[in-house]
Motif scaffolding. Structure first.
Motif, PDB file in Angstrom:
ATOM      1  N   PRO A  41     -69.103 -55.935 112.347  1.00  0.00           N
ATOM      2  CA  PRO A  41     -70.469 -56.160 111.863  1.00  0.00           C
ATOM      3  C   PRO A  41     -71.146 -57.290 112.639  1.00  0.00           C
ATOM      4  O   PRO A  41     -70.491 -58.158 113.216  1.00  0.00           O
ATOM      5  CB  PRO A  41     -70.263 -56.540 110.393  1.00  0.00           C
ATOM      6  CG  PRO A  41     -68.868 -57.064 110.322  1.00  0.00           C
ATOM      7  CD  PRO A  41     -68.089 -56.286 111.337  1.00  0.00           C
ATOM      8  N   THR A  42     -72.453 -57.278 112.627  1.00  0.00           N
ATOM      9  CA  THR A  42     -73.212 -58.337 113.294  1.00  0.00           C
ATOM     10  C   THR A  42     -73.024 -59.672 112.605  1.00  0.00           C
ATOM     11  O   THR A  42     -72.953 -60.722 113.257  1.00  0.00           O
ATOM     12  CB  THR A  42     -74.709 -57.974 113.324  1.00  0.00           C
ATOM     13  OG1 THR A  42     -74.877 -56.762 114.060  1.00  0.00           O
ATOM     14  CG2 THR A  42     -75.539 -59.082 113.955  1.00  0.00           C
ATOM     15  N   LEU A  43     -72.907 -59.640 111.286  1.00  0.00           N
ATOM     16  CA  LEU A  43     -72.931 -60.879 110.517  1.00  0.00           C
ATOM     17  C   LEU A  43     -72.157 -60.704 109.221  1.00  0.00           C
ATOM     18  O   LEU A  43     -72.158 -59.624 108.625  1.00  0.00           O
ATOM     19  CB  LEU A  43     -74.393 -61.245 110.229  1.00  0.00           C
ATOM     20  CG  LEU A  43     -74.733 -62.608 109.659  1.00  0.00           C
ATOM     21  CD1 LEU A  43     -76.115 -63.038 110.148  1.00  0.00           C
ATOM     22  CD2 LEU A  43     -74.731 -62.592 108.143  1.00  0.00           C
ATOM     23  N   THR A  44     -71.497 -61.775 108.793  1.00  0.00           N
ATOM     24  CA  THR A  44     -70.769 -61.775 107.525  1.00  0.00           C
ATOM     25  C   THR A  44     -71.445 -62.724 106.541  1.00  0.00           C
ATOM     26  O   THR A  44     -71.738 -63.866 106.886  1.00  0.00           O
ATOM     27  CB  THR A  44     -69.301 -62.204 107.714  1.00  0.00           C
ATOM     28  OG1 THR A  44     -68.635 -61.263 108.557  1.00  0.00           O
ATOM     29  CG2 THR A  44     -68.575 -62.272 106.375  1.00  0.00           C
ATOM     30  N   VAL A  45     -71.670 -62.218 105.329  1.00  0.00           N
ATOM     31  CA  VAL A  45     -72.201 -63.037 104.241  1.00  0.00           C
ATOM     32  C   VAL A  45     -71.053 -63.316 103.278  1.00  0.00           C
ATOM     33  O   VAL A  45     -70.441 -62.384 102.740  1.00  0.00           O
ATOM     34  CB  VAL A  45     -73.334 -62.320 103.482  1.00  0.00           C
ATOM     35  CG1 VAL A  45     -73.883 -63.221 102.375  1.00  0.00           C
ATOM     36  CG2 VAL A  45     -74.433 -61.900 104.440  1.00  0.00           C
ATOM     37  N   VAL A  46     -70.739 -64.587 103.077  1.00  0.00           N
ATOM     38  CA  VAL A  46     -69.685 -64.976 102.147  1.00  0.00           C
ATOM     39  C   VAL A  46     -70.346 -65.437 100.847  1.00  0.00           C
ATOM     40  O   VAL A  46     -71.210 -66.322 100.862  1.00  0.00           O
ATOM     41  CB  VAL A  46     -68.812 -66.096 102.741  1.00  0.00           C
ATOM     42  CG1 VAL A  46     -67.806 -66.610 101.711  1.00  0.00           C
ATOM     43  CG2 VAL A  46     -68.090 -65.579 103.981  1.00  0.00           C
ATOM     44  N   VAL A  47     -69.927 -64.814  99.743  1.00  0.00           N
ATOM     45  CA  VAL A  47     -70.500 -65.127  98.430  1.00  0.00           C
ATOM     46  C   VAL A  47     -69.379 -65.670  97.540  1.00  0.00           C
ATOM     47  O   VAL A  47     -68.657 -64.904  96.897  1.00  0.00           O
ATOM     48  CB  VAL A  47     -71.146 -63.893  97.780  1.00  0.00           C
ATOM     49  CG1 VAL A  47     -71.858 -64.286  96.479  1.00  0.00           C
ATOM     50  CG2 VAL A  47     -72.117 -63.216  98.738  1.00  0.00           C
ATOM     51  N   PRO A  48     -69.181 -66.985  97.498  1.00  0.00           N
ATOM     52  CA  PRO A  48     -68.183 -67.547  96.583  1.00  0.00           C
ATOM     53  C   PRO A  48     -68.713 -67.450  95.151  1.00  0.00           C
ATOM     54  O   PRO A  48     -69.897 -67.717  94.905  1.00  0.00           O
ATOM     55  CB  PRO A  48     -68.068 -69.018  97.026  1.00  0.00           C
ATOM     56  CG  PRO A  48     -68.954 -69.164  98.210  1.00  0.00           C
ATOM     57  CD  PRO A  48     -69.894 -68.023  98.236  1.00  0.00           C
ATOM     58  N   THR A  49     -67.848 -67.091  94.222  1.00  0.00           N
ATOM     59  CA  THR A  49     -68.323 -66.929  92.854  1.00  0.00           C
ATOM     60  C   THR A  49     -67.266 -67.341  91.849  1.00  0.00           C
ATOM     61  O   THR A  49     -66.060 -67.309  92.141  1.00  0.00           O
ATOM     62  CB  THR A  49     -68.761 -65.467  92.600  1.00  0.00           C
ATOM     63  OG1 THR A  49     -69.399 -65.370  91.321  1.00  0.00           O
ATOM     64  CG2 THR A  49     -67.567 -64.510  92.647  1.00  0.00           C
ATOM     65  N   TYR A  50     -67.744 -67.715  90.656  1.00  0.00           N
ATOM     66  CA  TYR A  50     -66.843 -68.067  89.557  1.00  0.00           C
ATOM     67  C   TYR A  50     -67.564 -67.795  88.230  1.00  0.00           C
ATOM     68  O   TYR A  50     -68.388 -68.594  87.795  1.00  0.00           O
ATOM     69  CB  TYR A  50     -66.414 -69.537  89.635  1.00  0.00           C
ATOM     70  CG  TYR A  50     -65.417 -69.931  88.551  1.00  0.00           C
ATOM     71  CD1 TYR A  50     -64.055 -69.692  88.730  1.00  0.00           C
ATOM     72  CD2 TYR A  50     -65.845 -70.516  87.373  1.00  0.00           C
ATOM     73  CE1 TYR A  50     -63.145 -70.037  87.750  1.00  0.00           C
ATOM     74  CE2 TYR A  50     -64.942 -70.870  86.378  1.00  0.00           C
ATOM     75  CZ  TYR A  50     -63.587 -70.626  86.576  1.00  0.00           C
ATOM     76  OH  TYR A  50     -62.680 -70.962  85.593  1.00  0.00           O
ATOM     77  N   ARG A  51     -67.302 -66.627  87.660  1.00  0.00           N
ATOM     78  CA  ARG A  51     -67.789 -66.264  86.325  1.00  0.00           C
ATOM     79  C   ARG A  51     -69.296 -66.484  86.148  1.00  0.00           C
ATOM     80  O   ARG A  51     -69.755 -67.149  85.228  1.00  0.00           O
ATOM     81  CB  ARG A  51     -67.025 -67.045  85.255  1.00  0.00           C
ATOM     82  CG  ARG A  51     -65.514 -66.808  85.278  1.00  0.00           C
ATOM     83  CD  ARG A  51     -64.833 -67.449  84.097  1.00  0.00           C
ATOM     84  NE  ARG A  51     -63.384 -67.380  84.201  1.00  0.00           N
ATOM     85  CZ  ARG A  51     -62.636 -66.317  83.915  1.00  0.00           C
ATOM     86  NH1 ARG A  51     -63.229 -65.210  83.506  1.00  0.00           N
ATOM     87  NH2 ARG A  51     -61.316 -66.365  84.034  1.00  0.00           N
TER      88      ARG A  51
END
Length: 328
Positions: free
Chosen positions: A2-12
């Motif tokens: 992919p051209t770009l990676t989006v990282v979405v950290p999450t917690y509840r």
């Protein structure tokens, strides 16, 4: 790839996360990878991602609680693409954010980071226009033209560049991020970017809807984040990436701002001795009247120091509230 990676950290945070992921999936740049890094390994979060039915969105459960910083950093380091960005689960992107910022790298191969503006919103997503304008004025973004930015130290020190509205090269994560910087890892990465010496690119449009709410990490862990930020500044200096003593520029001023704010928090928590240590170290870097006055106050009994800090700090904090981001 992919051209770009989006990282979405999450917690509840299912409600906020639903909006965050919707904003990513609505991007005009579609050649992306989205890593939802779930620090709770929550079945409801897994179900949300699975029901999207979008092969670009990958659920990454953590078998144990790694902490906010480590969860995000592992996600960024595992990106498959050379360009990465982080979207906190309580924020959202404007539709053209990724296309706008990724295009800068195609036009200017030498840059390490492309960034834009934050649009501050409240708990319900309503615009906080006055606060956004104040932040833009204070940081200097209001007067920044679109284009190449040389000397990233200055825009970091003024607050004009924030990791929440930036796309950067994944390779800056090849070196481990020390635990001492804690939830201020974003500042550490920005300082690392600046030390590389490459220019950045600024796009004046708003790219991220940045949510201010009581449960944000800066509200619930302000002292921890402040201590992490001071560690990030000190680490950068020890590694000879930045010299805050010989060149007391915007970075040194920003460090002092963090030190004073963190010391006030420590005093209120009854940790007067620790507050004094923070202030004395900062005075060695960048002597200021505000830090000196507060340091003298730490020699009073803890209860008196706390009362004086609250009294003297009230006006200071009201003045600074318009300039600070209260989320991380």
């Amino acid at each position: 790839m992919p051209t770009l990676t989006v990282v979405v950290p999450t917690y509840r945070r299912l409600g906020y996360l639903t909006e965050a992921l919707a904003s990513v999936r609505a991007q005009t740049l579609t050649d992306i990878e989205v890593l939802v890094c779930d620090n709770a390994a929550d079945p409801a979060t897994r179900r949300l991602v699975t029901e999207l039915g979008d092969p670009r969105v990958v659920y990454v459960p953590r078998p144990r609680d790694l902490g906010l910083a480590r969860n995000a950093l592992l996600g960024l380091a595992s990106a498959a693409s050379p360009l990465v960005t982080k979207l906190d689960d309580d924020d959202a992107m404007e539709p053209r954010t990724l296309a706008l910022l990724a295009a800068a790298f195609a036009r200017h191969p030498r840059i390490d980071v492309a960034f834009g503006r934050l649009r501050l919103v409240d708990h319900d997503g309503n615009d906080l226009a006055a606060r956004t304008s104040a932040l833009d004025r204070h940081s200097g973004r209001a007067l920044m033209p679109e284009g190449l930015v040389h000397g990233l130290d200055a825009v970091i020190g003024s607050g004009a560049m924030n990791l929440a509205c930036a796309v950067f090269r994944r390779e800056i994560l090849d070196d481990p991020v020390p635990d001492a910087v804690s939830t201020a890892y974003d500042l550490h990465l920005l300082l690392r970017l600046a030390a590389r010496g490459a220019p950045g690119w600024y796009a004046p449009g708003a790219v991220t809807r940045y949510r201010l709410h009581p449960d944000s990490d800066t509200n619930t862990g302000a002292v921890r984040q402040g201590l992490g930020a001071l560690a990030a500044y000190d680490l950068a200096e020890r590694e000879a990436r930045h010299d805050l003593r010989r060149r007391p520029d915007l970075l040194a001023t920003a460090r002092t701002h963090v030190a004073v704010r963190t010391a006030r928090g420590l005093i209120r928590a009854g940790e007067t001795g620790r507050a004094r240590q923070v202030l004395l170290q900062d005075l060695r870097h960048h002597p200021t009247a505000a830090a000196a006055r507060l340091t003298l106050g730490t020699f009073a009994p803890s209860s008196l120091a706390a009362r004086v800090s609250r009294a003297r700090g009230a006006a200071w904090e009201r003045r600074e509230a318009a300039h600070d981001l209260t989320d991380a």
